[in-house]
Design a protein around this motif. Sequence first.
Motif, PDB file in Angstrom:
ATOM      1  N   LEU A  39       0.824  -1.212   0.000  1.00 47.77           N
ATOM      2  CA  LEU A  39       0.000   0.000   0.000  1.00 47.77           C
ATOM      3  C   LEU A  39       0.860   1.265   0.000  1.00 47.77           C
ATOM      4  O   LEU A  39       0.513   2.264  -0.640  1.00 47.77           O
ATOM      5  CB  LEU A  39      -0.951  -0.004   1.199  1.00 47.77           C
ATOM      6  CG  LEU A  39      -2.080  -1.042   1.147  1.00 47.77           C
ATOM      7  CD1 LEU A  39      -2.894  -1.014   2.431  1.00 47.77           C
ATOM      8  CD2 LEU A  39      -2.974  -0.817  -0.066  1.00 47.77           C
ATOM      9  N   ALA A  40       1.992   1.213   0.705  1.00 46.69           N
ATOM     10  CA  ALA A  40       2.892   2.373   0.726  1.00 46.69           C
ATOM     11  C   ALA A  40       3.481   2.621  -0.664  1.00 46.69           C
ATOM     12  O   ALA A  40       3.554   3.769  -1.123  1.00 46.69           O
ATOM     13  CB  ALA A  40       4.002   2.157   1.754  1.00 46.69           C
TER      14      ALA A  40
ATOM     15  N   VAL B  41      -9.302  -5.061  -2.635  1.00 41.67           N
ATOM     16  CA  VAL B  41      -9.010  -6.209  -3.498  1.00 41.67           C
ATOM     17  C   VAL B  41      -8.232  -7.270  -2.723  1.00 41.67           C
ATOM     18  O   VAL B  41      -8.503  -8.474  -2.842  1.00 41.67           O
ATOM     19  CB  VAL B  41      -8.238  -5.750  -4.763  1.00 41.67           C
ATOM     20  CG1 VAL B  41      -7.674  -6.933  -5.527  1.00 41.67           C
ATOM     21  CG2 VAL B  41      -9.142  -4.907  -5.648  1.00 41.67           C
ATOM     22  N   TRP B  42      -7.268  -6.837  -1.895  1.00 37.52           N
ATOM     23  CA  TRP B  42      -6.502  -7.791  -1.076  1.00 37.52           C
ATOM     24  C   TRP B  42      -7.432  -8.551  -0.136  1.00 37.52           C
ATOM     25  O   TRP B  42      -7.362  -9.770  -0.042  1.00 37.52           O
ATOM     26  CB  TRP B  42      -5.419  -7.054  -0.287  1.00 37.52           C
ATOM     27  CG  TRP B  42      -4.802  -7.914   0.779  1.00 37.52           C
ATOM     28  CD1 TRP B  42      -3.917  -8.950   0.591  1.00 37.52           C
ATOM     29  CD2 TRP B  42      -5.044  -7.848   2.191  1.00 37.52           C
ATOM     30  NE1 TRP B  42      -3.594  -9.518   1.801  1.00 37.52           N
ATOM     31  CE2 TRP B  42      -4.273  -8.862   2.803  1.00 37.52           C
ATOM     32  CE3 TRP B  42      -5.835  -7.025   2.987  1.00 37.52           C
ATOM     33  CZ2 TRP B  42      -4.279  -9.072   4.175  1.00 37.52           C
ATOM     34  CZ3 TRP B  42      -5.840  -7.236   4.356  1.00 37.52           C
ATOM     35  CH2 TRP B  42      -5.068  -8.251   4.932  1.00 37.52           C
TER      36      TRP B  42
ATOM     37  N   ALA C  13      -3.810 -13.285  -2.687  1.00 35.25           N
ATOM     38  CA  ALA C  13      -4.166 -11.908  -2.322  1.00 35.25           C
ATOM     39  C   ALA C  13      -2.959 -10.982  -2.389  1.00 35.25           C
ATOM     40  O   ALA C  13      -3.042  -9.864  -2.908  1.00 35.25           O
ATOM     41  CB  ALA C  13      -4.773 -11.892  -0.920  1.00 35.25           C
ATOM     42  N   LEU C  14      -1.819 -11.443  -1.863  1.00 39.62           N
ATOM     43  CA  LEU C  14      -0.618 -10.601  -1.879  1.00 39.62           C
ATOM     44  C   LEU C  14      -0.133 -10.353  -3.306  1.00 39.62           C
ATOM     45  O   LEU C  14       0.248  -9.231  -3.660  1.00 39.62           O
ATOM     46  CB  LEU C  14       0.488 -11.231  -1.035  1.00 39.62           C
ATOM     47  CG  LEU C  14       0.283 -11.157   0.479  1.00 39.62           C
ATOM     48  CD1 LEU C  14       1.364 -11.937   1.211  1.00 39.62           C
ATOM     49  CD2 LEU C  14       0.267  -9.696   0.951  1.00 39.62           C
ATOM     50  N   TRP C  15      -0.139 -11.397  -4.127  1.00 40.75           N
ATOM     51  CA  TRP C  15       0.297 -11.234  -5.507  1.00 40.75           C
ATOM     52  C   TRP C  15      -0.643 -10.297  -6.275  1.00 40.75           C
ATOM     53  O   TRP C  15      -0.199  -9.436  -7.048  1.00 40.75           O
ATOM     54  CB  TRP C  15       0.383 -12.584  -6.223  1.00 40.75           C
ATOM     55  CG  TRP C  15       1.683 -13.268  -5.970  1.00 40.75           C
ATOM     56  CD1 TRP C  15       1.894 -14.361  -5.192  1.00 40.75           C
ATOM     57  CD2 TRP C  15       2.968 -12.878  -6.481  1.00 40.75           C
ATOM     58  NE1 TRP C  15       3.241 -14.687  -5.179  1.00 40.75           N
ATOM     59  CE2 TRP C  15       3.914 -13.797  -5.960  1.00 40.75           C
ATOM     60  CE3 TRP C  15       3.417 -11.856  -7.308  1.00 40.75           C
ATOM     61  CZ2 TRP C  15       5.276 -13.712  -6.260  1.00 40.75           C
ATOM     62  CZ3 TRP C  15       4.761 -11.778  -7.607  1.00 40.75           C
ATOM     63  CH2 TRP C  15       5.675 -12.699  -7.077  1.00 40.75           C
TER      64      TRP C  15
ATOM     65  N   ALA D  80      -0.058  -6.733  -5.089  1.00 37.24           N
ATOM     66  CA  ALA D  80       1.249  -6.240  -5.544  1.00 37.24           C
ATOM     67  C   ALA D  80       1.225  -5.892  -7.031  1.00 37.24           C
ATOM     68  O   ALA D  80       1.759  -4.852  -7.447  1.00 37.24           O
ATOM     69  CB  ALA D  80       2.326  -7.287  -5.254  1.00 37.24           C
ATOM     70  N   MET D  81       0.605  -6.748  -7.841  1.00 39.06           N
ATOM     71  CA  MET D  81       0.538  -6.475  -9.281  1.00 39.06           C
ATOM     72  C   MET D  81      -0.311  -5.239  -9.575  1.00 39.06           C
ATOM     73  O   MET D  81       0.029  -4.420 -10.434  1.00 39.06           O
ATOM     74  CB  MET D  81      -0.033  -7.690 -10.034  1.00 39.06           C
ATOM     75  CG  MET D  81       0.858  -8.927 -10.009  1.00 39.06           C
ATOM     76  SD  MET D  81       2.482  -8.651 -10.765  1.00 39.06           S
ATOM     77  CE  MET D  81       3.518  -8.478  -9.327  1.00 39.06           C
TER      78      MET D  81
END
Length: 199
Positions: free
Chosen positions: A24-25, A110-111, A123-125, A128-129
Amino acid sequence: MYSAEQPSPRPVSRAELLAVGIILAVAAYLRLRDVDLGYLSIHTTRDLYRSQLLLRGVEFPLLGSELQYGGRVLGPLMYLLCAIPLAISTSPVSIAVLIAVLNTALIGVVWRFTRAHFGPGAALWTAAMYAVFPLEISQLRFYWNPCFLPAVVTGALICLFGVAVRGHPWQMLGVALFICLGLQLHISAAELIVSCAVV
């Protein structure tokens, strides 16, 4: 095959929370960096002007922006959304900041949704994308109505998922609401009707 039963998600670990915070940062940095650099067209200028007229109490538009080849979108949602940041600052940069903040928050949504239904790794991928997707980031600098569509489309698809996979027909009300909101922003939101028909 996906089960209609809601999986019981694993608790969020500190490492996962840290990863989400970093994502998020990075997303916020990429969206807010040089936020004053954007493409201001005659169309966005027209929308900003109408939003300012709305704020001043001069007029309340019942229809939205004109379409390129005639006609108008059916509702003033774009003007109402632009009026929020313009009430704080009359600079169009305020709208770019609102769009950047909303889009960054959407990555968190979305995560959460992806994690609940497909697991932490997916969720992380996904987050991140989305956070570093260049086309998305560049489009956010246009100050125009499609910039608000990702939130509307995500809301509609989450509700549609509830209908098609979880078996909650009442969530069609949410789908209909998000489609109506989307059509007030841009005619391309009509594609959601096609998605609903296919599902």
